[in-house]
Structures are given as C-alpha cells and as structure tokens.
Design a protein around this motif. Sequence first.
Motif, PDB file in Angstrom:
ATOM      1  N   GLY A 173      50.194  13.854 -36.872  1.00  0.00           N
ATOM      2  CA  GLY A 173      50.483  12.970 -35.771  1.00  0.00           C
ATOM      3  C   GLY A 173      49.649  11.717 -35.829  1.00  0.00           C
ATOM      4  N   SER A 174      49.701  10.918 -34.759  1.00  0.00           N
ATOM      5  CA  SER A 174      49.026   9.632 -34.712  1.00  0.00           C
ATOM      6  C   SER A 174      47.528   9.806 -34.565  1.00  0.00           C
ATOM      7  CB  SER A 174      49.576   8.816 -33.544  1.00  0.00           C
ATOM      8  OG  SER A 174      49.174   9.420 -32.323  1.00  0.00           O
ATOM      9  N   LEU A 175      46.816   8.706 -34.800  1.00  0.00           N
ATOM     10  CA  LEU A 175      45.367   8.728 -34.620  1.00  0.00           C
ATOM     11  C   LEU A 175      45.009   9.001 -33.178  1.00  0.00           C
ATOM     12  CD1 LEU A 175      44.026   5.881 -36.928  1.00  0.00           C
ATOM     13  CD2 LEU A 175      43.375   8.279 -36.972  1.00  0.00           C
ATOM     14  N   HIS A 176      45.807   8.496 -32.258  1.00  0.00           N
ATOM     15  CA  HIS A 176      45.573   8.788 -30.836  1.00  0.00           C
ATOM     16  C   HIS A 176      45.576  10.287 -30.592  1.00  0.00           C
ATOM     17  CE1 HIS A 176      47.854   9.928 -27.121  1.00  0.00           C
ATOM     18  NE2 HIS A 176      46.753   9.455 -26.586  1.00  0.00           N
ATOM     19  N   MET A 190      36.815  -6.698 -40.038  1.00  0.00           N
ATOM     20  CA  MET A 190      37.629  -5.624 -40.633  1.00  0.00           C
ATOM     21  C   MET A 190      38.784  -5.288 -39.697  1.00  0.00           C
ATOM     22  SD  MET A 190      36.558  -1.734 -41.680  1.00  0.00           S
ATOM     23  CE  MET A 190      36.238  -1.288 -39.985  1.00  0.00           C
ATOM     24  N   SER A 191      40.011  -5.303 -40.177  1.00  0.00           N
ATOM     25  CA  SER A 191      41.156  -4.964 -39.340  1.00  0.00           C
ATOM     26  C   SER A 191      41.371  -3.469 -39.360  1.00  0.00           C
ATOM     27  CB  SER A 191      42.415  -5.680 -39.861  1.00  0.00           C
ATOM     28  OG  SER A 191      42.723  -5.232 -41.161  1.00  0.00           O
ATOM     29  N   THR A 192      41.857  -2.955 -38.232  1.00  0.00           N
ATOM     30  CA  THR A 192      42.142  -1.523 -38.136  1.00  0.00           C
ATOM     31  C   THR A 192      43.580  -1.348 -37.693  1.00  0.00           C
ATOM     32  OG1 THR A 192      41.335  -1.485 -35.859  1.00  0.00           O
ATOM     33  CG2 THR A 192      39.761  -0.907 -37.587  1.00  0.00           C
ATOM     34  N   GLU A 194      46.488   1.674 -36.509  1.00  0.00           N
ATOM     35  CA  GLU A 194      46.738   3.081 -36.196  1.00  0.00           C
ATOM     36  C   GLU A 194      47.768   3.617 -37.166  1.00  0.00           C
ATOM     37  OE1 GLU A 194      48.132   5.950 -32.518  1.00  0.00           O
ATOM     38  OE2 GLU A 194      47.614   3.863 -32.153  1.00  0.00           O
ATOM     39  N   THR A 195      47.432   4.704 -37.835  1.00  0.00           N
ATOM     40  CA  THR A 195      48.311   5.272 -38.845  1.00  0.00           C
ATOM     41  C   THR A 195      48.625   6.715 -38.515  1.00  0.00           C
ATOM     42  OG1 THR A 195      46.454   5.973 -40.200  1.00  0.00           O
ATOM     43  CG2 THR A 195      47.343   3.789 -40.625  1.00  0.00           C
ATOM     44  N   VAL A 196      49.516   7.290 -39.305  1.00  0.00           N
ATOM     45  CA  VAL A 196      49.831   8.709 -39.172  1.00  0.00           C
ATOM     46  C   VAL A 196      48.933   9.494 -40.102  1.00  0.00           C
ATOM     47  CG1 VAL A 196      51.612  10.452 -39.510  1.00  0.00           C
ATOM     48  CG2 VAL A 196      52.214   8.246 -38.501  1.00  0.00           C
ATOM     49  N   ASP A 197      48.403  10.629 -39.644  1.00  0.00           N
ATOM     50  CA  ASP A 197      47.527  11.448 -40.471  1.00  0.00           C
ATOM     51  C   ASP A 197      48.242  11.847 -41.747  1.00  0.00           C
ATOM     52  OD1 ASP A 197      45.682  11.257 -38.502  1.00  0.00           O
ATOM     53  OD2 ASP A 197      46.032  13.263 -37.686  1.00  0.00           O
ATOM     54  N   ALA A 198      47.478  11.969 -42.819  1.00  0.00           N
ATOM     55  CA  ALA A 198      48.064  12.309 -44.112  1.00  0.00           C
ATOM     56  C   ALA A 198      48.705  13.682 -44.115  1.00  0.00           C
ATOM     57  CB  ALA A 198      46.992  12.232 -45.205  1.00  0.00           C
ATOM     58  N   ASP A 199      48.175  14.590 -43.278  1.00  0.00           N
ATOM     59  CA  ASP A 199      48.745  15.945 -43.279  1.00  0.00           C
ATOM     60  C   ASP A 199      49.907  16.078 -42.301  1.00  0.00           C
ATOM     61  OD1 ASP A 199      46.237  17.574 -41.137  1.00  0.00           O
ATOM     62  OD2 ASP A 199      47.509  15.820 -40.847  1.00  0.00           O
ATOM     63  N   GLY A 200      50.367  14.965 -41.737  1.00  0.00           N
ATOM     64  CA  GLY A 200      51.503  15.037 -40.841  1.00  0.00           C
ATOM     65  C   GLY A 200      51.128  15.468 -39.453  1.00  0.00           C
ATOM     66  N   THR A 222      35.722   4.021 -32.638  1.00  0.00           N
ATOM     67  CA  THR A 222      36.531   3.059 -33.389  1.00  0.00           C
ATOM     68  C   THR A 222      36.120   3.036 -34.858  1.00  0.00           C
ATOM     69  OG1 THR A 222      36.905   1.664 -31.450  1.00  0.00           O
ATOM     70  CG2 THR A 222      37.128   0.623 -33.602  1.00  0.00           C
ATOM     71  N   THR A 223      34.809   3.071 -35.087  1.00  0.00           N
ATOM     72  CA  THR A 223      34.308   3.088 -36.464  1.00  0.00           C
ATOM     73  C   THR A 223      34.614   4.415 -37.152  1.00  0.00           C
ATOM     74  OG1 THR A 223      32.519   1.560 -35.877  1.00  0.00           O
ATOM     75  CG2 THR A 223      32.235   2.864 -37.895  1.00  0.00           C
ATOM     76  N   GLU A 224      34.382   5.520 -36.436  1.00  0.00           N
ATOM     77  CA  GLU A 224      34.586   6.847 -37.028  1.00  0.00           C
ATOM     78  C   GLU A 224      36.033   7.070 -37.458  1.00  0.00           C
ATOM     79  OE1 GLU A 224      33.383  10.027 -34.462  1.00  0.00           O
ATOM     80  OE2 GLU A 224      34.269  11.584 -35.732  1.00  0.00           O
ATOM     81  N   TYR A 225      36.996   6.627 -36.625  1.00  0.00           N
ATOM     82  CA  TYR A 225      38.402   6.888 -36.918  1.00  0.00           C
ATOM     83  C   TYR A 225      39.101   5.685 -37.563  1.00  0.00           C
ATOM     84  CZ  TYR A 225      38.024  11.222 -34.282  1.00  0.00           C
ATOM     85  OH  TYR A 225      37.673  12.482 -33.847  1.00  0.00           O
ATOM     86  N   ASN A 226      38.347   4.580 -37.746  1.00  0.00           N
ATOM     87  CA  ASN A 226      38.912   3.387 -38.371  1.00  0.00           C
ATOM     88  C   ASN A 226      40.207   2.969 -37.665  1.00  0.00           C
ATOM     89  OD1 ASN A 226      39.081   1.265 -40.211  1.00  0.00           O
ATOM     90  ND2 ASN A 226      40.347   2.466 -41.630  1.00  0.00           N
ATOM     91  N   CYS A 227      40.109   2.781 -36.357  1.00  0.00           N
ATOM     92  CA  CYS A 227      41.280   2.446 -35.559  1.00  0.00           C
ATOM     93  C   CYS A 227      40.912   1.373 -34.547  1.00  0.00           C
ATOM     94  CB  CYS A 227      41.823   3.690 -34.858  1.00  0.00           C
ATOM     95  SG  CYS A 227      40.704   4.382 -33.624  1.00  0.00           S
TER      96      CYS A 227
END
Length: 246
Positions: A13-16, A1-3, A5-11, A45-50
């Motif tokens: 910030g980053s997953l980091h 499964m590829s992961t 890093e995206t921006v949160d839907a509510d704006g 990594t699993t919890e945040y899908n990153c």
Amino acid sequence: MSTVETVDADGGGSLHQRILSDISEKILSGAWAPGHRIPFEHELTTEYNCSRMTVNKALSQLAKAGLIERRRRSGSFVRQPRSQAAVLELHDIRIEVEALGLAYHYERLKRLKRRSNAEDRALLGLSAAGSLLWIEGLHFAGERPFALEQRLINLSAVPEARDEEFREIAAGPWLIGRVPWSEAEHRIRAMAADESVADALDIDPGAPCLVVERRTWSAEHPVTHVRFVYPAESHTLVARFTPSQG
C-alpha cells in the motif's frame, strides 16, 4: 531533496498506510507506552522519505482514532488510557503461534457480503441497517487448528474491505494496519463445541472451548465484531495491570 509518496515494493500500500501501520503496531504492541513521544514530523519525513503532508495525514488519523495526542509546539504523544484496568491486547495470532515455535498459516473458510440483520446490529452496536462482510477462517499452529475466527466487518466504516478477499491474510492484522482502533471491548466465556466448531477445530463434539468475543471502534464508529474459539487446552489469557491511581 524532493520526496514523492510511492507504493511499497511488496505491494503493501501507500506510504501513508505504511506509516499508519508502523506507528499503530508500536502502540498496540506496547513498544511505545502511554506518554511516549512520537518522532517529530520532520523526523518521520526523513525516515520514510516522503512529504510532510503524508506524515501529517497519518498522524491526524491516529489522533482522530484516539491513539495519539497532538500538542502544539511539543509534538505528538501516545495517549494515556482513559482508565487504569486489566486489558487484553489486540494481537496478531501469528505472533502467538510462532512464539510457541510452531509454523503458522491461515485458511479462509467463508466470505459473504450481505445486509445486516438484527443480530448483526446488536453484535456490532449499530443503530441502523447497513452492508457488512462476514468472514470465517482457521488459524493453524503447525498442522493443527489453533483457533476458529468468525468476524463481522462494518463496511460503512471500512469500505475498502469490500474488495479484499482475505485468502492469504486474516482480517485482524489487515484492519489494524488500516483502521486504528480507539476503543475495544472483550467478552470471555466457556462453551462446549457444537458439531460445526468441533469439525473445524478437529476436536470431539462437546469438548471444552474458550471463546473470546471482541468489538472495536474507531472514533466512535463500530468497526468489527469477532469471535475466536480456542480448544480449551491450547490457550491461556493473561492480563497484566498496575494498581489504580484513583
């Protein structure tokens, strides 16, 4: 499964930043006590899908700030405090107001970017002049002013604050989510409200007020100095502690 890093839907910030904020909040709120094991990197990594790199970056920043301790082959743990003492938490005033069953909102009164003067440097503990952000705002409980906040932010430690307006969110929770603190100092005193404080808090000039001043550091870098002024009848400070272990 590829992961990815995206921006949160509510704006937000980053997953980091989200991982950093979530773990910091659990530590600072006391939900994760000293010695508590942080979930392993593969679990986060699993919890945040990153990616594992994103998790490692957040944990490394928390360790650098002194909030967690990373042990080879054992994992990461909430760091034990350097001394056993009565400590005031760094909490969100919103939580305090809502615990009273009242609606909370925040209003920014003033915002100014400027060069630090001698008084600023003394308050922040800076050895040299630099750029800072001055913010004044009001926290409300229902329709009544609850606390006046006056804050200096060291822009060399938090450069991203330079472009933040702080209209909808107070600087405190914003900073906690981005710059994990490693050390804090509180000073508590009483004062009589002068004309400007009385006007902001809608109290009589000369009315008694409780003042809490706080400085915070991240990895030995001064981050912020803030002064909260509360009408004396609206605020109580509680410190819970255990006997010293010597």
